[in-house]
Each structure stands twice: as C-alpha cells, then as structure tokens.
Design an enzyme around this catalytic site. Structure first.
Site, PDB file in Angstrom:
ATOM      1  N   SER A   1       0.521  -0.873  -0.085  1.00 43.90           N
ATOM      2  CA  SER A   1       0.122   0.033  -0.051  1.00 43.90           C
ATOM      3  C   SER A   1       0.912   1.562   0.236  1.00 43.90           C
ATOM      4  O   SER A   1       2.583   1.607   0.152  1.00 43.90           O
ATOM      5  CB  SER A   1      -1.121   0.076   1.324  1.00 43.90           C
ATOM      6  OG  SER A   1      -1.813  -1.202   1.198  1.00 43.90           O
ATOM      7  N   GLN A   2      -0.285   2.921  -0.027  1.00 48.05           N
ATOM      8  CA  GLN A   2       0.604   4.048  -0.230  1.00 48.05           C
ATOM      9  C   GLN A   2       1.454   3.499   0.971  1.00 48.05           C
ATOM     10  O   GLN A   2       0.704   3.925   1.440  1.00 48.05           O
ATOM     11  CB  GLN A   2      -0.139   4.610  -1.073  1.00 48.05           C
ATOM     12  CG  GLN A   2       0.276   6.187  -0.583  1.00 48.05           C
ATOM     13  CD  GLN A   2      -0.263   7.267  -1.200  1.00 48.05           C
ATOM     14  OE1 GLN A   2      -1.421   7.478  -0.772  1.00 48.05           O
ATOM     15  NE2 GLN A   2       0.230   8.755  -1.062  1.00 48.05           N
TER      16      GLN A   2
END
Length: 330
Positions: free
Chosen positions: A64-65
C-alpha cells in the site's frame, strides 16, 4: 544505495503528514523491494505509491501507499510495546514496518488468506531477522484469538464490514483502522473505530482505494441478497417513503456504515431487515415493517443530514447501531 532511497521515501511520507519519528524511522529499517516478486527500479519501489508485490492466478498482493500506512499507524497510536493485528498482510511489508515501530517488547500478527503470499511474508521476515512478527494463513474475518487481546487492528484490504471477532479481540481503548467497501456505490472510505467501555465509535478518516477482500470479509452483498430473496415476494406495494435530502452517494454511505444491511439488485440499492426491505429511489421506498432504517434516518435528521465525513457512528459491542453524532458534539 538502498538507504538513500529509503531516506527519500521518508521525506515523501513526511510531506504527507506530521508523523511520529518512530514511525518514520521504521521505514528506514525495512527494504521494500525484497517483498516483491517483481523487479522495479528503486525510484518506483521507494515512491509514495502502491506497487504490486505478487500475483497468484487472479489474486494480487500490493504494498500500500507508504504515507497512507503511516497515517493508519498514527491514528491507532502505534507505539513501542503494543500488540497489533493486521488484516490482509499480503507479502508482509507493512507488518514488518510496524514490527519496528512496536519494538522488541511489542508484537505484530499479520493474517493473509492467500497461501502463496503468506509463505513469502514468512520467508522475507525470517531473512530480515524480524522476530516480533507472526504471520498466519487464514481468513482475517476471524482475527486471531490465540494472541488476543490487541492494542490496535490495522486493515489493509477493503472489507464490507467490521468483524465481530475483531471487536471482541480488541482491548478497551484500542482502535481499528481500515477501508470499508461501500460496494453499492464503489466507494472505500477508511474509518477509525475506537472501543470504549460500552461502545464502538467510528469516524471517517480518508477516501481510499484498496484491493477488495475475499472470503467472509467480502461477501456481505451476497449475504444481504439471500436475506432479501426470503422476504421480497411477501410485499408488492411500498407502505411509505422516507425522504432524504441528499444524493445517493452520500446517503448510501451513511446507511451502509450504520446498518451493514445494503445490497444491489437489478440497478436498485436495497436495505434489508428481518420483516421488510426498502429500496433507494431518491429516498427509501419502504416495504413491510422497517425499524432500523427509520431510526437511522431520524438520527441523521437530528444532525441536519451532516455529511458522512463529519459524523460519528456509535455502536454497542455487538456492532448494533446506536446513534449518529456530529464530531463537534460532546
């Protein structure tokens, strides 16, 4: 070379929010590229973006970011000595970062349903010598009772609802954070749920886009359709109409979070209860006896139909809806 790229990533994360130094330093200690079966240039690996780390048939694992993960860690108050449960750990990058935040006296338990992704997370964590993280291959819906209770639960896959098992396994004062898949309008707002002595209180955090959960965390639409099929033929004419002075995008989000009772069929959005149902048509056409939907509408009206991002959703410990409040209400 990798250290310089990690420092660059931390600078990007810092620009996205005011995060604790312990969280930022944890990103300096875990090489992101080793969690991916694909090769990326280091400027891609250490960008503040999502990257795909593994593929198994039609299933994907993503990292994920990083700034969003730092936000999730921050809002649950992640700190040294905490015990954390992660739902949807993929190949393990975020869990290993959190392991450095909680330190030797803390523990991270990561649950991943895909066996191939799970195996990679175990291998990489072992290779990196990270001993305070445990990975479990299973359906995250059930949490992991063996090592409960947890100080925090971090969800890194879009789930239809909050599992009762997570609430039961969370300490009083603990928090759950993660994206809720409002599947009827293709929206995934992240929420923070805090467990008090008698309630679970939810607040909107940020809009997101995650891989949708499978298994029992991703079948609520189907479950509600089954409930609808058992009662729909009993009613042919609506008994009343609930007027809601907001559009479907906002209204459906509020009713989803308050009830977990929505489904979609033939272009209609339905709200299902035990003795009736309602369907959205610029408001709710009500069929049969509907108590919960009326109570949600009444509670929301008291707030002046405040937008979802400014509401608090309050439930009991069995995830039954209690009331809606504005954030600025005491």
């Amino acid at each position: 070379m990798t250290r310089s790229w990690q420092e660059w990533l931390v600078r990007q994360i810092s620009l996205a929010g005011d995060f604790d130094e312990r969280i930022l330093n944890a990103f300096l200690k875990v090489p992101r590229e080793v969690f991916s079966e694909f090769h990326y240039d280091l400027d891609v690996v250490y960008s503040d973006n999502v990257i795909v780390t593994a593929k198994d048939g039609n299933s994907y694992s993503t990292s994920s970011q990083p700034s969003l993960m730092a936000l999730f860690m921050s809002v649950v108050g992640l700190r040294e000595g905490m015990k954390v449960l992660e739902i949807g750990s993929g190949t393990g990058y975020n869990a290993c970062v959190m392991a450095h935040v909680v330190g030797e006296d803390g523990l991270v338990v990561g649950i991943e349903s895909n066996q191939r992704f799970f195996k990679r997370s175990v291998e990489v964590a072992s290779k990196l010598g990270i001993e305070n993280v445990i990975f479990v291959n299973g359906d995250g819906f059930y949490g992991y009772e063996k090592l409960s209770p947890y100080d925090a639960i971090v969800i890194t896959v879009a789930v239809d609802k909050v599992s009762q098992h997570w609430v039961d396994q969370l300490k009083i004062g603990g928090r759950i954070v993660g994206p809720i898949d409002v599947y009827t309008i293709d929206r995934q707002p992240a929420f923070v749920f805090e467990k008090t002595s008698d309630s679970l209180v939810a607040k909107h955090l940020v809009e997101t886009k995650f891989i949708k959960a499978g298994g029992l965390l991703g079948n609520l639409n189907e479950t509600n359709l089954e409930r609808l099929s058992k009662i729909e033929k009993r009613f042919s004419t609506p008994v009343e109409f609930l007027s809601i002075p907001v559009g479907s995008y906002e209204a459906v989000g509020v009713f989803h979070l308050a009830s977990w009772s929505l489904c979609e069929k033939s272009g209609w959005i339905y709200f299902v209860e035990d003795e009736g149902f309602a369907r959205w048509k610029g408001g709710w056409e009500v069929f049969g006896k509907m108590e919960l939907i009326k109570r949600i509408a009444e509670e929301w009206a008291k707030t002046g139909f405040t937008p979802m991002m400014l509401l608090r959703f309050r439930y009991d410990h069995r995830m039954n809806f209690e009331r809606l409040e504005r954030w600025d209400e005491t």
